[in-house]
Design a protein around this motif. Structure first.
Motif, PDB file in Angstrom:
ATOM      1  N   GLU A   4       5.622  -4.505 -16.744  1.00  0.00           N
ATOM      2  CA  GLU A   4       5.133  -3.357 -17.505  1.00  0.00           C
ATOM      3  C   GLU A   4       3.692  -3.560 -17.951  1.00  0.00           C
ATOM      4  OE1 GLU A   4       6.626  -0.128 -20.756  1.00  0.00           O
ATOM      5  OE2 GLU A   4       7.495  -2.137 -20.872  1.00  0.00           O
ATOM      6  N   ASP A   5       3.341  -4.782 -18.367  1.00  0.00           N
ATOM      7  CA  ASP A   5       1.960  -5.064 -18.766  1.00  0.00           C
ATOM      8  C   ASP A   5       1.005  -4.847 -17.599  1.00  0.00           C
ATOM      9  OD1 ASP A   5       2.654  -5.650 -21.352  1.00  0.00           O
ATOM     10  OD2 ASP A   5       2.716  -7.819 -21.050  1.00  0.00           O
ATOM     11  N   LEU A   6       1.402  -5.299 -16.417  1.00  0.00           N
ATOM     12  CA  LEU A   6       0.548  -5.129 -15.241  1.00  0.00           C
ATOM     13  C   LEU A   6       0.375  -3.652 -14.898  1.00  0.00           C
ATOM     14  CD1 LEU A   6       1.914  -8.035 -13.012  1.00  0.00           C
ATOM     15  CD2 LEU A   6      -0.371  -7.877 -13.991  1.00  0.00           C
ATOM     16  N   LEU A   7       1.459  -2.884 -14.991  1.00  0.00           N
ATOM     17  CA  LEU A   7       1.380  -1.452 -14.716  1.00  0.00           C
ATOM     18  C   LEU A   7       0.500  -0.747 -15.730  1.00  0.00           C
ATOM     19  CD1 LEU A   7       5.115  -0.858 -13.772  1.00  0.00           C
ATOM     20  CD2 LEU A   7       3.172  -0.632 -12.228  1.00  0.00           C
ATOM     21  N   LYS A   8       0.572  -1.153 -16.988  1.00  0.00           N
ATOM     22  CA  LYS A   8      -0.281  -0.563 -18.027  1.00  0.00           C
ATOM     23  C   LYS A   8      -1.754  -0.837 -17.748  1.00  0.00           C
ATOM     24  CE  LYS A   8       2.978  -0.641 -21.924  1.00  0.00           C
ATOM     25  NZ  LYS A   8       3.299  -1.272 -23.224  1.00  0.00           N
ATOM     26  N   LEU A   9      -2.030  -1.983 -17.135  1.00  0.00           N
ATOM     27  CA  LEU A   9      -3.415  -2.359 -16.831  1.00  0.00           C
ATOM     28  C   LEU A   9      -3.929  -1.686 -15.560  1.00  0.00           C
ATOM     29  CD1 LEU A   9      -3.259  -6.159 -17.729  1.00  0.00           C
ATOM     30  CD2 LEU A   9      -4.599  -4.410 -18.900  1.00  0.00           C
ATOM     31  N   GLY A  10      -3.060  -0.926 -14.895  1.00  0.00           N
ATOM     32  CA  GLY A  10      -3.532  -0.147 -13.753  1.00  0.00           C
ATOM     33  C   GLY A  10      -3.031  -0.583 -12.395  1.00  0.00           C
ATOM     34  N   CYS A  11      -2.123  -1.569 -12.327  1.00  0.00           N
ATOM     35  CA  CYS A  11      -1.576  -1.947 -11.019  1.00  0.00           C
ATOM     36  C   CYS A  11      -0.899  -0.742 -10.366  1.00  0.00           C
ATOM     37  CB  CYS A  11      -0.572  -3.091 -11.175  1.00  0.00           C
ATOM     38  SG  CYS A  11      -1.356  -4.677 -11.493  1.00  0.00           S
ATOM     39  N   ASP A  12      -1.113  -0.586  -9.078  1.00  0.00           N
ATOM     40  CA  ASP A  12      -0.620   0.577  -8.349  1.00  0.00           C
ATOM     41  C   ASP A  12       0.775   0.301  -7.791  1.00  0.00           C
ATOM     42  OD1 ASP A  12      -0.159   2.752  -6.756  1.00  0.00           O
ATOM     43  OD2 ASP A  12      -2.121   2.721  -5.783  1.00  0.00           O
ATOM     44  N   PRO A  13       1.804   1.004  -8.269  1.00  0.00           N
ATOM     45  CA  PRO A  13       3.171   0.773  -7.784  1.00  0.00           C
ATOM     46  C   PRO A  13       3.398   1.237  -6.356  1.00  0.00           C
ATOM     47  CG  PRO A  13       3.134   2.680  -9.218  1.00  0.00           C
ATOM     48  CD  PRO A  13       1.759   2.069  -9.292  1.00  0.00           C
ATOM     49  N   LEU A  15       1.281   0.403  -3.818  1.00  0.00           N
ATOM     50  CA  LEU A  15       0.743  -0.573  -2.886  1.00  0.00           C
ATOM     51  C   LEU A  15       1.851  -1.532  -2.475  1.00  0.00           C
ATOM     52  CD1 LEU A  15      -2.731  -1.445  -4.445  1.00  0.00           C
ATOM     53  CD2 LEU A  15      -2.263  -0.005  -2.484  1.00  0.00           C
ATOM     54  N   SER A  16       1.884  -1.892  -1.206  1.00  0.00           N
ATOM     55  CA  SER A  16       2.916  -2.775  -0.687  1.00  0.00           C
ATOM     56  C   SER A  16       4.299  -2.155  -0.908  1.00  0.00           C
ATOM     57  CB  SER A  16       2.800  -4.158  -1.317  1.00  0.00           C
ATOM     58  OG  SER A  16       3.640  -5.066  -0.633  1.00  0.00           O
ATOM     59  N   ARG A  17       5.322  -2.976  -1.247  1.00  0.00           N
ATOM     60  CA  ARG A  17       6.686  -2.454  -1.325  1.00  0.00           C
ATOM     61  C   ARG A  17       7.436  -2.931  -2.566  1.00  0.00           C
ATOM     62  NH1 ARG A  17       8.864  -2.937   4.943  1.00  0.00           N
ATOM     63  NH2 ARG A  17       7.036  -2.020   5.950  1.00  0.00           N
ATOM     64  N   PRO A  18       6.874  -2.781  -3.757  1.00  0.00           N
ATOM     65  CA  PRO A  18       7.574  -3.253  -4.957  1.00  0.00           C
ATOM     66  C   PRO A  18       8.906  -2.558  -5.189  1.00  0.00           C
ATOM     67  CG  PRO A  18       5.730  -1.861  -5.568  1.00  0.00           C
ATOM     68  CD  PRO A  18       5.593  -2.140  -4.103  1.00  0.00           C
ATOM     69  N   ALA A  19       9.016  -1.286  -4.783  1.00  0.00           N
ATOM     70  CA  ALA A  19      10.277  -0.566  -4.996  1.00  0.00           C
ATOM     71  C   ALA A  19      11.421  -1.227  -4.233  1.00  0.00           C
ATOM     72  CB  ALA A  19      10.130   0.890  -4.570  1.00  0.00           C
ATOM     73  N   LEU A  20      11.123  -1.701  -3.018  1.00  0.00           N
ATOM     74  CA  LEU A  20      12.163  -2.361  -2.226  1.00  0.00           C
ATOM     75  C   LEU A  20      12.587  -3.676  -2.869  1.00  0.00           C
ATOM     76  CD1 LEU A  20      10.781  -1.750   1.378  1.00  0.00           C
ATOM     77  CD2 LEU A  20      12.483  -0.416   0.129  1.00  0.00           C
ATOM     78  N   TYR A  41       5.365   4.739 -13.964  1.00  0.00           N
ATOM     79  CA  TYR A  41       3.927   4.545 -13.786  1.00  0.00           C
ATOM     80  C   TYR A  41       3.418   5.050 -12.437  1.00  0.00           C
ATOM     81  CZ  TYR A  41       3.704   2.008 -18.155  1.00  0.00           C
ATOM     82  OH  TYR A  41       3.742   1.678 -19.491  1.00  0.00           O
ATOM     83  N   GLY A  42       4.144   6.000 -11.846  1.00  0.00           N
ATOM     84  CA  GLY A  42       3.580   6.714 -10.705  1.00  0.00           C
ATOM     85  C   GLY A  42       4.123   6.385  -9.338  1.00  0.00           C
ATOM     86  N   LEU A  43       5.228   5.646  -9.228  1.00  0.00           N
ATOM     87  CA  LEU A  43       5.777   5.363  -7.913  1.00  0.00           C
ATOM     88  C   LEU A  43       6.172   6.648  -7.198  1.00  0.00           C
ATOM     89  CD1 LEU A  43       7.001   3.328  -5.803  1.00  0.00           C
ATOM     90  CD2 LEU A  43       9.173   3.661  -7.010  1.00  0.00           C
ATOM     91  N   ASN A  44       5.773   6.757  -5.944  1.00  0.00           N
ATOM     92  CA  ASN A  44       6.231   7.843  -5.089  1.00  0.00           C
ATOM     93  C   ASN A  44       7.531   7.394  -4.435  1.00  0.00           C
ATOM     94  OD1 ASN A  44       6.693   9.824  -3.215  1.00  0.00           O
ATOM     95  ND2 ASN A  44       4.761   9.589  -2.127  1.00  0.00           N
ATOM     96  N   VAL A  45       8.648   7.963  -4.878  1.00  0.00           N
ATOM     97  CA  VAL A  45       9.953   7.517  -4.376  1.00  0.00           C
ATOM     98  C   VAL A  45      10.171   7.903  -2.925  1.00  0.00           C
ATOM     99  CG1 VAL A  45      11.051   7.505  -6.647  1.00  0.00           C
ATOM    100  CG2 VAL A  45      11.076   9.595  -5.267  1.00  0.00           C
TER     101      VAL A  45
END
Length: 313
Positions: A4-13, A15-20, A41-45
């Motif tokens: 959550e801290d990384l996402l708050k700092l602007g990490c893009d959900p 990029l790559s495959r974090p959802a998987l 934080y903006g993941l395109n499902v």
């Protein structure tokens, strides 16, 4: 907490495959919480992924989900199977108008896979946000057809994004020995309240006019944008880009790219305005000196017509 801290700092959900990765957690409840964070934080499902690099075998996170709670949550967020998405048509503005100041609505959609330009539109829609139905379109005799699209602020994204479609329809003319940066488009980030539809006010229309002008220029003059970075002054000596700012120069930086289905990389050139003194830093010293000054001055990517001039000593 770290995610959550990384996402708050602007990490893009997206990029790559974090959802998987969330589907592989031994603790299924924890995996679901992580998936919900990514969506927050903006993941395109409905991101499409290639199976081992095979472009003909696509899948979504829903296709890989096994746990019933994951499946139910994804469907509640509008997630679909790849088979559903591949068959859908994506909206792409194709109509053009002879009046460069006219704003028109996008006509009939076309399948993304059927056009190289459609892939540009789709990249921005997938990675930045929903693209507005309206656009600025122009036809220049014997020139490429350039359309400027907008992505309005939404959620945590407070700025307006504009991007061109049409410049990458043909290869730029590269100097002998150069093989990269043949295809490109231009984009810019503006304050969220910028009236991008106003093409009559010179205090507002200059970003759009310059985007169209530069996109046309490379093809009309059979040239290129000079690789990763190029600076273009408004006349010589440089004149203000608009009556309400002292910016005189446009800097284009190729800071994003994607690969089309034909294998060609398309570079997205970020448009940033500079003051004359900042341009002179690059001319009299070098590009790294200019970038160090911009970085030290904390110059934002989002255009601020009142920002300080980091070229002044």
């Amino acid at each position: 907490d770290i995610v959550e801290d990384l996402l708050k700092l602007g990490c893009d959900p997206n990029l790559s495959r974090p959802a998987l990765s969330t589907l592989k957690c031994n603790d299924k409840a924890q995996g679901l919480k992580l998936l919900q964070l990514l969506v927050k934080y903006g993941l395109n499902v409905n991101n499409l992924f290639e199976s081992f690099g095979n472009k003909d075998q696509l899948f979504t996170v829903l296709d890989r989900a096994v746990d019933p709670d994951h499946i139910a949550y994804l469907k509640s967020q509008g997630a679909k199977h790849a088979s559903e998405l591949v068959g859908e048509e994506r909206a792409l503005h194709k109509g053009m108008t002879a009046n460069p100041k006219q704003v028109e609505s996008a006509p009939k959609s076309e399948s993304v896979a059927s056009s190289d330009l459609a892939q540009v539109w789709e990249w921005f829609a997938k990675n930045i946000g929903p693209v507005e139905a309206k656009s600025h379109a122009e036809i220049v005799p014997n020139g490429p057809q350039i359309t400027i699209h907008a992505i309005k602020p939404a959620g945590k994204r407070k700025h307006l994004t504009l991007f061109t479609v049409g410049m990458s329809n043909a290869s730029m003319t590269l100097p002998a020995g150069e093989t990269d940066y043949a295809f490109g488009e231009i984009y810019v980030e503006l304050p969220g309240d910028w009236d991008w539809e106003n093409m009559t006010d010179p205090k507002l229309n200059w970003p759009m006019l310059w985007m169209g002008k530069m996109a046309q220029h490379v093809h009309n003059e059979q040239t290129w944008l000079g690789g990763q970075v190029t600076l273009i002054a408004n006349d010589e000596p440089p004149q203000p880009l608009a009556p309400n700012t002292k910016f005189t120069t446009i800097m284009l930086v190729a800071d994003k790219k994607f690969q089309r289905t034909d294998g060609q990389p398309v570079y997205f050139y970020r448009m940033m305005p500079l003051y004359t003194e900042e341009r002179e830093l690059e001319i009299k010293q070098d590009l790294p000196t200019l970038f160090r000054a911009l970085d030290k001055g904390k110059v934002p990517f989002i255009i601020d017509i009142h920002r300080k001039n980091v070229g002044l000593r």
